[in-house]
Design an enzyme around this catalytic site. Sequence first.
Site, PDB file in Angstrom:
ATOM      1  NE  ARG A  85       1.685  -5.054  11.131  1.00 16.46           N
ATOM      2  CZ  ARG A  85       2.975  -5.216  10.820  1.00 16.46           C
ATOM      3  NH1 ARG A  85       3.836  -5.597  11.739  1.00 16.46           N
ATOM      4  NH2 ARG A  85       3.409  -4.992   9.608  1.00 16.46           N
TER       5      ARG A  85
ATOM      6  NE  ARG B   3       6.799  -3.629   5.971  1.00 21.08           N
ATOM      7  CZ  ARG B   3       5.474  -3.509   6.140  1.00 21.08           C
ATOM      8  NH1 ARG B   3       4.721  -3.025   5.174  1.00 21.08           N
ATOM      9  NH2 ARG B   3       4.909  -3.843   7.270  1.00 21.08           N
TER      10      ARG B   3
ATOM     11  NE  ARG C  59      -4.305  -1.268  10.071  1.00 17.75           N
ATOM     12  CZ  ARG C  59      -3.221  -0.735   9.523  1.00 17.75           C
ATOM     13  NH1 ARG C  59      -3.219   0.492   9.078  1.00 17.75           N
ATOM     14  NH2 ARG C  59      -2.129  -1.444   9.411  1.00 17.75           N
TER      15      ARG C  59
ATOM     16  CE  LYS D  27      -2.076  -0.881   3.949  1.00 19.68           C
ATOM     17  NZ  LYS D  27      -1.601  -2.203   4.370  1.00 19.68           N
TER      18      LYS D  27
ATOM     19  NE  ARG E  67       6.406  -1.115  10.242  1.00 16.87           N
ATOM     20  CZ  ARG E  67       5.224  -1.147   9.633  1.00 16.87           C
ATOM     21  NH1 ARG E  67       5.093  -0.604   8.440  1.00 16.87           N
ATOM     22  NH2 ARG E  67       4.182  -1.700  10.205  1.00 16.87           N
TER      23      ARG E  67
HETATM   24  N1  LIG Z   1      -6.182   3.129  11.073  1.00 15.56           N
HETATM   25  C1  LIG Z   1      -5.564   2.536  12.108  1.00 15.56           C
HETATM   26  N2  LIG Z   1      -6.270   2.099  13.173  1.00 15.56           N
HETATM   27  C2  LIG Z   1      -5.675   1.514  14.237  1.00 15.56           C
HETATM   28  N3  LIG Z   1      -4.342   1.302  14.315  1.00 15.56           N
HETATM   29  C3  LIG Z   1      -3.571   1.722  13.278  1.00 15.56           C
HETATM   30  C4  LIG Z   1      -4.146   2.356  12.125  1.00 15.56           C
HETATM   31  N4  LIG Z   1      -3.142   2.674  11.259  1.00 15.56           N
HETATM   32  C5  LIG Z   1      -2.001   2.245  11.833  1.00 15.56           C
HETATM   33  N5  LIG Z   1      -2.249   1.676  13.046  1.00 15.56           N
HETATM   34  C6  LIG Z   1      -1.256   1.105  13.973  1.00 15.56           C
HETATM   35  O1  LIG Z   1       0.053   1.274  13.435  1.00 15.56           O
HETATM   36  C7  LIG Z   1       0.662  -0.011  13.148  1.00 15.56           C
HETATM   37  C8  LIG Z   1       1.478   0.107  11.876  1.00 15.56           C
HETATM   38  O2  LIG Z   1       0.613   0.426  10.811  1.00 15.56           O
HETATM   39  P1  LIG Z   1       1.049   0.256   9.286  1.00 15.56           P
HETATM   40  O3  LIG Z   1       2.354   0.920   9.074  1.00 15.56           O
HETATM   41  O4  LIG Z   1      -0.096   0.701   8.445  1.00 15.56           O
HETATM   42  O5  LIG Z   1       1.324  -1.301   9.185  1.00 15.56           O
HETATM   43  P2  LIG Z   1       0.893  -2.514   8.279  1.00 15.56           P
HETATM   44  O6  LIG Z   1       2.191  -2.995   7.739  1.00 15.56           O
HETATM   45  O7  LIG Z   1       0.312  -3.466   9.305  1.00 15.56           O
HETATM   46  O8  LIG Z   1      -0.088  -2.123   7.212  1.00 15.56           O
HETATM   47  C9  LIG Z   1      -0.509  -0.984  13.097  1.00 15.56           C
HETATM   48  O9  LIG Z   1      -0.125  -2.310  13.383  1.00 15.56           O
HETATM   49  C10 LIG Z   1      -1.432  -0.407  14.168  1.00 15.56           C
HETATM   50  O10 LIG Z   1      -0.978  -0.722  15.457  1.00 15.56           O
END
Ligand SMILES: Nc1ncnc2c1ncn2[C@@H]1O[C@H](COP(=O)(O)OP(=O)(O)O)[C@@H](O)[C@H]1O
Length: 281
Positions: free
Chosen positions: A227, A172, A138, A61, A216
């Site tokens: 996740r 990553r 989400r 994404k 990360r």
């Molecule tokens: N819209 C959201 N609602 C709740 N938690 C979020 C949201 N966006 C990000 N997070 C938090 O930040 C973390 C990292 O998000 P992101 O970088 O989008 O990871 P991913 O690789 O899981 O898509 C998530 O695991 C969650 O804890």
Amino acid sequence: MARVLRVARSSSSLFSFGSRSYSAEASHVSSPPPPFLGARRDVTKERNVQWVFLGCPGVGKGTYASRLSSLLGVPHIATGDLVRDALASSGPLSRQLSEIVNQGKLVSDEIIVNLLSKRLEAGEAKGESGFILDGFPRTMRQAEILGDVTDIDLVVNLKLPEEVLVDKCLGRRTCNQCGKGFNIAHINLKGENGKPGISMDPLLPPPQCMSKLITRADDTEEVVKARLRIYNETSQPLEEYYRIKGKLMEFDLPGGIPESWPRLLEALRLDDYEEKQSAAA
Ligand SMILES: Nc1ncnc2c1ncn2[C@@H]1O[C@H](COP(=O)(O)OP(=O)(O)O)[C@@H](O)[C@H]1O
């Protein structure tokens, strides 16, 4: 566009935007399907796009949202980045977030809406318009709050076979100096049972970034699997929510960036976007 989201301070179970407020419980989707707008709009003539990218962790994404944001001149807003910025700051929020994020769990709707609201406000103050949201919404609650404050034109749902997602997350890397993202995973999934195979070359960093790569903290096998499970339970219903509204564009990534990027532009009818832009200027 009125699009600043606010969380009412008086009650942790209420979100508010302007005069509207919302309980923290999800309500049912009842809107009739509007006409599909999405990329079929002539983006050279209308307001800047307001798009959302959905997809499992590791699907790409961030990569494609960021490329489209540069192409279309709209900000790429990743709530994961907002969470990581908040984590990097000192204070009680950072401590609260690190426990949640390091277990692969979702941050509360209240905190995430608050972080996004501040980011949108700051952008508006700088004259930003339009956006590509990555990682938000989400949960159904987040989708409803977003839908109440603004019109989303298009939701792009990126898809890859489940088997490659863990490897993609574990591969990553980010350069801690220039901030660019890379991936050292070699993906080579053989096709079987009628499903096509998929191969993706690693996206390696240039020599100057090589010694500055960081991983990360939440990209460990255990946390990535958590996740993915949470995505399937909590975020997948959003696909249906946007499908019913006629806004969902499903996109099966055919491979790595060289194969996928031109196909994505074609699907979005943006393959001749740059030519159109210069003709309109
Ligand atoms: N819209 C959201 N609602 C709740 N938690 C979020 C949201 N966006 C990000 N997070 C938090 O930040 C973390 C990292 O998000 P992101 O970088 O989008 O990871 P991913 O690789 O899981 O898509 C998530 O695991 C969650 O804890």
